[in-house]
Design an enzyme around this catalytic site. Structure first.
Site, PDB file in Angstrom:
ATOM      1  N   ASP A   1      51.691  46.518  35.522  1.00 36.80           N
ATOM      2  CA  ASP A   1      52.183  47.909  34.680  1.00 36.80           C
ATOM      3  C   ASP A   1      52.086  47.321  33.623  1.00 36.80           C
ATOM      4  O   ASP A   1      51.530  46.641  32.531  1.00 36.80           O
ATOM      5  CB  ASP A   1      53.684  47.059  34.923  1.00 36.80           C
ATOM      6  CG  ASP A   1      54.814  48.458  34.956  1.00 36.80           C
ATOM      7  OD1 ASP A   1      54.401  49.273  34.611  1.00 36.80           O
ATOM      8  OD2 ASP A   1      56.217  48.148  34.119  1.00 36.80           O
TER       9      ASP A   1
ATOM     10  N   HIS B   1      44.264  52.609  32.591  1.00 35.14           N
ATOM     11  CA  HIS B   1      44.047  51.763  33.932  1.00 35.14           C
ATOM     12  C   HIS B   1      42.638  51.206  34.003  1.00 35.14           C
ATOM     13  O   HIS B   1      42.422  49.953  34.789  1.00 35.14           O
ATOM     14  CB  HIS B   1      44.060  52.969  35.405  1.00 35.14           C
ATOM     15  CG  HIS B   1      45.842  53.673  34.803  1.00 35.14           C
ATOM     16  ND1 HIS B   1      46.566  52.840  35.692  1.00 35.14           N
ATOM     17  CD2 HIS B   1      45.869  55.075  34.592  1.00 35.14           C
ATOM     18  CE1 HIS B   1      47.827  53.375  35.752  1.00 35.14           C
ATOM     19  NE2 HIS B   1      47.326  54.938  34.711  1.00 35.14           N
TER      20      HIS B   1
ATOM     21  N   LEU C   1      40.476  34.115  50.162  1.00 36.24           N
ATOM     22  CA  LEU C   1      41.210  34.780  49.313  1.00 36.24           C
ATOM     23  C   LEU C   1      41.317  36.101  50.421  1.00 36.24           C
ATOM     24  O   LEU C   1      40.591  36.589  50.004  1.00 36.24           O
ATOM     25  CB  LEU C   1      40.839  34.880  48.396  1.00 36.24           C
ATOM     26  CG  LEU C   1      41.878  35.734  46.999  1.00 36.24           C
ATOM     27  CD1 LEU C   1      42.995  35.287  46.922  1.00 36.24           C
ATOM     28  CD2 LEU C   1      41.152  35.740  45.593  1.00 36.24           C
TER      29      LEU C   1
END
Length: 300
Positions: free
Chosen positions: A35, A52, A149
């Site tokens: 955020d 972004h 991962l």
């Protein structure tokens, strides 16, 4: 920017990583609510989409840190269904950014395989443009055999929609199930996160202390960590502070998590989870999901 950065540690950063890693339990699974991208862009007088883009660069650093800490699974909240309510320009910019980054995966197959990163997108991708669905499916298929991962990207996602989709899946594929077969365990198996353990830690930036409809079913035993830093400004030190906070909380939380694991196992035995009807349903569900993904990835 690559999906996994070539982060260059300074000697004291390596020392700090080693101290934290040796100091207690390292979470196996971390969820990130990334955020603050738009607020960062505003503070730097940049277009929103640049915020972004900077956020993605920080995700690449975080994945590098997680790999080096021995964290096995990362779930990121990349795009909420609620984000469709933003301006048409911003939504289109976000979808274009997603196209760019998923195309990058197709070009980075060798690097992702070297790191053992498996991409899994969780969310209602039917809401996305068809070309983006195709890119997502190809990225998932391309990395499906990696296991060092697991990167779960929550895209076009909310927890309420996830639970709704799980119920719809039972209705759609559940022919042969009896009412007594419906249980919490069965619903869990129909969630997007079926193949994941619950997050050990949820890390949210920007000072907001909300969950924002993210993994609401999965986080009953999760340590929540909130920091005021905006996501594009996150540093290794913010990351390590979160890990250290988890290690402190883990000492108190472990008995509760152990009790929940035992309770979960007992519930599975008490309900019809291991009945032939349920096992046949789960097999059908696995085949259905694999077929959908394969069909998407091979479509023109």
């Amino acid at each position: 920017m690559s999906w996994v950065s070539d982060y260059q540690y300074k000697w004291y950063e390596t020392l700090a990583m080693n101290v934290v890693r040796a100091g207690g339990n390292v979470p196996r699974h971390i969820a990130f609510v990334m955020d603050g991208n738009r607020r960062y862009a505003k503070s730097q007088c940049l277009p929103k989409i640049d915020g972004h883009s900077h956020g993605f660069e920080k995700l690449a650093n975080c994945l590098r840190w997680c790999l080096d800490m021995g964290i096995k699974e990362v779930t990121t909240f990349a795009f909420s269904i609620e984000n469709y309510k933003r301006s048409e320009e911003e939504v289109n910019d976000l979808l274009d950014l997603a196209r760019e980054k998923f195309r990058k995966i197709l070009l980075e197959e060798q690097k992702l395989n070297e790191h053992g990163v498996r991409i899994r997108v969780i969310g209602n991708i039917n809401l996305l443009p068809e070309d983006l669905q195709l890119l997502i499916a190809k990225a998932m298929m391309l990395t499906e055999h990696n296991d060092k991962l697991f990167l779960n990207i929550a895209f076009s996602y909310t927890s309420r929609d996830e639970i709704t989709q799980a119920v719809e899946t039972i209705v759609k594929l559940g022919e042969g199930l009896e009412p007594e077969d419906i249980s919490q365990r069965l619903i869990e198996e129909c969630l997007y996160t079926r193949n994941s353990l619950p997050p050990d830690m949820l890390f949210r930036t920007s000072g907001e202390t909300r969950i924002s409809d993210f993994l609401m079913w999965q986080i009953s035993t999760t340590v929540l960590y909130f920091t005021n830093i905006l996501w594009p400004q996150i540093t290794l030190w913010n990351f390590l502070c979160g890990i250290f906070t988890y290690q402190r909380a883990c000492l108190r939380l472990e008995p509760f998590k152990r009790h929940k694991r035992i309770e979960h196992a007992m519930q599975a035995k008490e309900c019809n989870y291991y009945s032939d009807r349920v096992l046949n349903f789960l097999q059908k569900l696995d085949s259905y999901r694999k077929n959908v993904l394969y069909s998407l990835s091979t479509s023109n």
